[in-house]
Design a protein around this motif. Structure first.
Motif, PDB file in Angstrom:
ATOM      1  N   ARG A 162      -5.837   0.288  -4.013  1.00 41.04           N
ATOM      2  CA  ARG A 162      -6.463   0.097  -5.323  1.00 41.04           C
ATOM      3  C   ARG A 162      -7.161  -1.264  -5.388  1.00 41.04           C
ATOM      4  O   ARG A 162      -6.759  -2.224  -4.718  1.00 41.04           O
ATOM      5  CB  ARG A 162      -5.447   0.273  -6.458  1.00 41.04           C
ATOM      6  CG  ARG A 162      -4.344  -0.742  -6.500  1.00 41.04           C
ATOM      7  CD  ARG A 162      -3.338  -0.430  -7.611  1.00 41.04           C
ATOM      8  NE  ARG A 162      -2.289  -1.442  -7.606  1.00 41.04           N
ATOM      9  CZ  ARG A 162      -2.398  -2.603  -8.243  1.00 41.04           C
ATOM     10  NH1 ARG A 162      -3.473  -2.874  -8.960  1.00 41.04           N
ATOM     11  NH2 ARG A 162      -1.428  -3.486  -8.171  1.00 41.04           N
ATOM     12  N   GLU A 163      -8.209  -1.263  -6.216  1.00 43.71           N
ATOM     13  CA  GLU A 163      -9.137  -2.401  -6.278  1.00 43.71           C
ATOM     14  C   GLU A 163      -8.431  -3.747  -6.484  1.00 43.71           C
ATOM     15  O   GLU A 163      -8.800  -4.745  -5.880  1.00 43.71           O
ATOM     16  CB  GLU A 163     -10.121  -2.138  -7.427  1.00 43.71           C
ATOM     17  CG  GLU A 163     -11.350  -3.002  -7.419  1.00 43.71           C
ATOM     18  CD  GLU A 163     -12.329  -2.572  -8.523  1.00 43.71           C
ATOM     19  OE1 GLU A 163     -11.899  -1.904  -9.491  1.00 43.71           O
ATOM     20  OE2 GLU A 163     -13.514  -2.920  -8.410  1.00 43.71           O
ATOM     21  N   GLU A 164      -7.408  -3.769  -7.326  1.00 43.53           N
ATOM     22  CA  GLU A 164      -6.771  -5.047  -7.676  1.00 43.53           C
ATOM     23  C   GLU A 164      -5.439  -5.255  -6.947  1.00 43.53           C
ATOM     24  O   GLU A 164      -4.613  -6.064  -7.378  1.00 43.53           O
ATOM     25  CB  GLU A 164      -6.553  -5.123  -9.195  1.00 43.53           C
ATOM     26  CG  GLU A 164      -7.821  -4.986 -10.039  1.00 43.53           C
ATOM     27  CD  GLU A 164      -8.856  -6.081  -9.810  1.00 43.53           C
ATOM     28  OE1 GLU A 164      -8.497  -7.135  -9.248  1.00 43.53           O
ATOM     29  OE2 GLU A 164     -10.031  -5.854 -10.170  1.00 43.53           O
ATOM     30  N   PRO A 211     -11.143 -10.522  -3.717  1.00 39.77           N
ATOM     31  CA  PRO A 211     -10.562  -9.856  -4.886  1.00 39.77           C
ATOM     32  C   PRO A 211     -11.509  -8.807  -5.461  1.00 39.77           C
ATOM     33  O   PRO A 211     -12.704  -8.806  -5.160  1.00 39.77           O
ATOM     34  CB  PRO A 211     -10.343 -11.004  -5.882  1.00 39.77           C
ATOM     35  CG  PRO A 211     -11.273 -12.077  -5.452  1.00 39.77           C
ATOM     36  CD  PRO A 211     -11.432 -11.936  -3.969  1.00 39.77           C
ATOM     37  N   SER A 212     -10.952  -7.918  -6.274  1.00 40.19           N
ATOM     38  CA  SER A 212     -11.754  -6.898  -6.972  1.00 40.19           C
ATOM     39  C   SER A 212     -12.631  -6.083  -6.035  1.00 40.19           C
ATOM     40  O   SER A 212     -13.791  -5.820  -6.316  1.00 40.19           O
ATOM     41  CB  SER A 212     -12.631  -7.545  -8.053  1.00 40.19           C
ATOM     42  OG  SER A 212     -11.816  -8.183  -8.995  1.00 40.19           O
ATOM     43  N   ASN A 213     -12.055  -5.720  -4.902  1.00 39.98           N
ATOM     44  CA  ASN A 213     -12.710  -4.803  -3.971  1.00 39.98           C
ATOM     45  C   ASN A 213     -11.714  -3.709  -3.602  1.00 39.98           C
ATOM     46  O   ASN A 213     -10.532  -3.997  -3.452  1.00 39.98           O
ATOM     47  CB  ASN A 213     -13.098  -5.523  -2.677  1.00 39.98           C
ATOM     48  CG  ASN A 213     -14.449  -6.188  -2.748  1.00 39.98           C
ATOM     49  OD1 ASN A 213     -15.400  -5.760  -2.118  1.00 39.98           O
ATOM     50  ND2 ASN A 213     -14.527  -7.253  -3.529  1.00 39.98           N
ATOM     51  N   TRP A 214     -12.231  -2.510  -3.452  1.00 40.76           N
ATOM     52  CA  TRP A 214     -11.395  -1.456  -2.873  1.00 40.76           C
ATOM     53  C   TRP A 214     -11.225  -1.786  -1.400  1.00 40.76           C
ATOM     54  O   TRP A 214     -12.195  -2.072  -0.707  1.00 40.76           O
ATOM     55  CB  TRP A 214     -12.070  -0.094  -3.031  1.00 40.76           C
ATOM     56  CG  TRP A 214     -12.375   0.232  -4.456  1.00 40.76           C
ATOM     57  CD1 TRP A 214     -13.535  -0.043  -5.122  1.00 40.76           C
ATOM     58  CD2 TRP A 214     -11.502   0.856  -5.401  1.00 40.76           C
ATOM     59  NE1 TRP A 214     -13.433   0.370  -6.426  1.00 40.76           N
ATOM     60  CE2 TRP A 214     -12.207   0.933  -6.625  1.00 40.76           C
ATOM     61  CE3 TRP A 214     -10.207   1.368  -5.336  1.00 40.76           C
ATOM     62  CZ2 TRP A 214     -11.664   1.491  -7.769  1.00 40.76           C
ATOM     63  CZ3 TRP A 214      -9.659   1.922  -6.468  1.00 40.76           C
ATOM     64  CH2 TRP A 214     -10.377   1.978  -7.668  1.00 40.76           C
ATOM     65  N   TYR A 233     -14.961  -2.500  -0.250  1.00 38.94           N
ATOM     66  CA  TYR A 233     -16.061  -1.951  -1.033  1.00 38.94           C
ATOM     67  C   TYR A 233     -15.973  -2.486  -2.447  1.00 38.94           C
ATOM     68  O   TYR A 233     -14.937  -2.363  -3.098  1.00 38.94           O
ATOM     69  CB  TYR A 233     -16.028  -0.419  -0.982  1.00 38.94           C
ATOM     70  CG  TYR A 233     -16.353   0.043   0.414  1.00 38.94           C
ATOM     71  CD1 TYR A 233     -17.666   0.028   0.864  1.00 38.94           C
ATOM     72  CD2 TYR A 233     -15.344   0.424   1.302  1.00 38.94           C
ATOM     73  CE1 TYR A 233     -17.978   0.398   2.170  1.00 38.94           C
ATOM     74  CE2 TYR A 233     -15.648   0.782   2.611  1.00 38.94           C
ATOM     75  CZ  TYR A 233     -16.969   0.773   3.028  1.00 38.94           C
ATOM     76  OH  TYR A 233     -17.273   1.118   4.321  1.00 38.94           O
ATOM     77  N   PRO A 234     -17.069  -3.102  -2.942  1.00 43.54           N
ATOM     78  CA  PRO A 234     -16.991  -3.894  -4.168  1.00 43.54           C
ATOM     79  C   PRO A 234     -17.000  -3.096  -5.460  1.00 43.54           C
ATOM     80  O   PRO A 234     -16.692  -3.654  -6.514  1.00 43.54           O
ATOM     81  CB  PRO A 234     -18.238  -4.791  -4.095  1.00 43.54           C
ATOM     82  CG  PRO A 234     -19.190  -4.030  -3.230  1.00 43.54           C
ATOM     83  CD  PRO A 234     -18.366  -3.253  -2.260  1.00 43.54           C
ATOM     84  N   ASN A 235     -17.355  -1.825  -5.409  1.00 41.86           N
ATOM     85  CA  ASN A 235     -17.421  -1.068  -6.673  1.00 41.86           C
ATOM     86  C   ASN A 235     -17.225   0.424  -6.425  1.00 41.86           C
ATOM     87  O   ASN A 235     -17.120   0.868  -5.283  1.00 41.86           O
ATOM     88  CB  ASN A 235     -18.753  -1.335  -7.387  1.00 41.86           C
ATOM     89  CG  ASN A 235     -19.920  -1.131  -6.436  1.00 41.86           C
ATOM     90  OD1 ASN A 235     -19.954  -0.149  -5.689  1.00 41.86           O
ATOM     91  ND2 ASN A 235     -20.858  -2.064  -6.423  1.00 41.86           N
ATOM     92  N   LEU A 236     -17.211   1.158  -7.536  1.00 42.20           N
ATOM     93  CA  LEU A 236     -16.922   2.588  -7.463  1.00 42.20           C
ATOM     94  C   LEU A 236     -17.971   3.353  -6.661  1.00 42.20           C
ATOM     95  O   LEU A 236     -17.640   4.267  -5.910  1.00 42.20           O
ATOM     96  CB  LEU A 236     -16.831   3.138  -8.897  1.00 42.20           C
ATOM     97  CG  LEU A 236     -16.119   4.470  -9.063  1.00 42.20           C
ATOM     98  CD1 LEU A 236     -14.721   4.423  -8.488  1.00 42.20           C
ATOM     99  CD2 LEU A 236     -16.078   4.844 -10.542  1.00 42.20           C
TER     100      LEU A 236
HETATM  101 MG    MG Z   1     -15.058  -4.638  -7.695  1.00 40.25          MG
END
Ligand code: MG
Ligand code: ATP
Ligand code: ATP
Ligand code: MG
Ligand code: MG
Ligand code: MG
Length: 258
Positions: A84-86, A21-24, A135-138
């Motif tokens: 999208r991330e979510e 979860p919460s990954n692009w 990818y975990p973040n921006l």
């Molecule tokens: Mg994330």
């Protein structure tokens, strides 16, 4: 569905890999053996613009079909699709997401072939491989896209030199030899001195690759009683050949990766 004695083969053996979860989520597809495919369909070298536009049309269809794809970047025979991330698309099941992307893209490529190559028969079925990376973040998703665009630049500059040399009469081996060990600056000099080509004047679709995303477009829906325009912002799927390494594009489009 009724249970049978055989149902254990699904229950006990079919393992669903869920993406974190919460990954692009990035799906990157790449044409299989397109060196050969481009040869047998006599693509122009180094860049057949019709083939690139066909790839872009397929990417546009992907954004139409899968609303959770927020950005796509393509070059040569490859395209990256960023979910999208979510996203909860297929509960983030890896095999569903990957297989749907690869098969849908491939089908559209075949369906649209004749729109871009009206006089060229499709001689072999095109096919694509695909992979998923999270990818975990921006920062990391931005760096991923920058990595692909840097790769586009390096390859295109090399190929522009290589094919200029070949078209001027050198064998492929000689052209390869001539470029061995050269730096970026040397290649630009070779292009300008031997071929009067200013690399920066090459078409942006070759130098920058292609981005597909939803852009905010203001349209006038109607006018009010006093004749003032009533505007509405719509999201329109857009194709652009722009820099995505620096901050400018992302500052101007903050709603894409958020
Ligand atoms: Mg994330
Ligand atoms: P693989 O199956 O490992 O991906 P490949 O032959 O597809 O092998 P790539 O590294 O993916 O190799 O390179 C794609 C090749 O397809 C390039 O070498 C290029 O010659 C050709 N190609 C792809 N798109 C175009 C295009 N628009 N114009 C000209 N050539 C193209
Ligand atoms: P999903 O996307 O979840 O797979 P689906 O609509 O494809 O949904 P399936 O369980 O895969 O559902 O069932 C395939 C459906 O396709 C069947 O319900 C059937 O109606 C139809 N279908 C497939 N092949 C044939 C065929 N040869 N003749 C008639 N109908 C078919
Ligand atoms: Mg390939
Ligand atoms: Mg490739
Ligand atoms: Mg089905």
């Amino acid at each position: 569905m009724a249970n049978s004695e055989y149902e254990y083969v699904k229950r006990e053996f079919e393992l669903d890999s869920l993406l974190p979860p919460s990954n692009w989520i990035v799906v990157r597809i790449d044409g299989c053996h397109f060196h050969r495919f481009s040869k047998i369909h006599t693509f122009e070298k180094p860049n057949d613009e019709r083939a690139l536009r066909l790839m872009n049309a397929c990417a546009t269809s992907m954004l139409e079909k899968f609303p959770d794809i927020v950005f796509a970047y393509g070059v040569s025979d490859e395209y990256s699709f960023v979910f999208r991330e979510e996203t909860e698309f297929y509960q983030r099941r890896e095999s569903k997401i990957l297989s749907l992307c690869v098969s849908y893209f491939t089908s559209v490529y075949v369906m649209k072939w004749k729109d871009f190559f009206p006089n060229k028969e499709l001689k072999e079925p095109p096919y694509f491989d695909g992979r998923v990376v999270c990818y975990p973040n921006l920062k990391t998703i931005r760096d991923y896209l920058a990595w692909r665009q840097v790769d586009c630049h390096i390859n295109n500059q090399y190929n522009t030199c290589f094919w200029s040399l070949v078209k001027s009469g050198k064998t492929e081996k000689e052209a390869q030899q001539a470029l061995k060990g050269t730096f970026s600056k040397d290649k630009n000099e070779l292009l300008s001195q031997q071929f009067q080509i200013n690399y920066d004047d090459e078409p942006a679709i070759f130098r920058k690759g292609s981005c597909v995303y939803r852009d905010k477009v203001e349209t006038m829906v109607k006018t009010d009683r006093c004749g003032n325009p009533i505007k509405r912002t719509r999201l329109v799927i857009t194709n652009a050949n722009v820099d995505i390494i620096g901050p400018e594009f992302w500052e101007n489009h903050p709603y894409i990766l958020r």
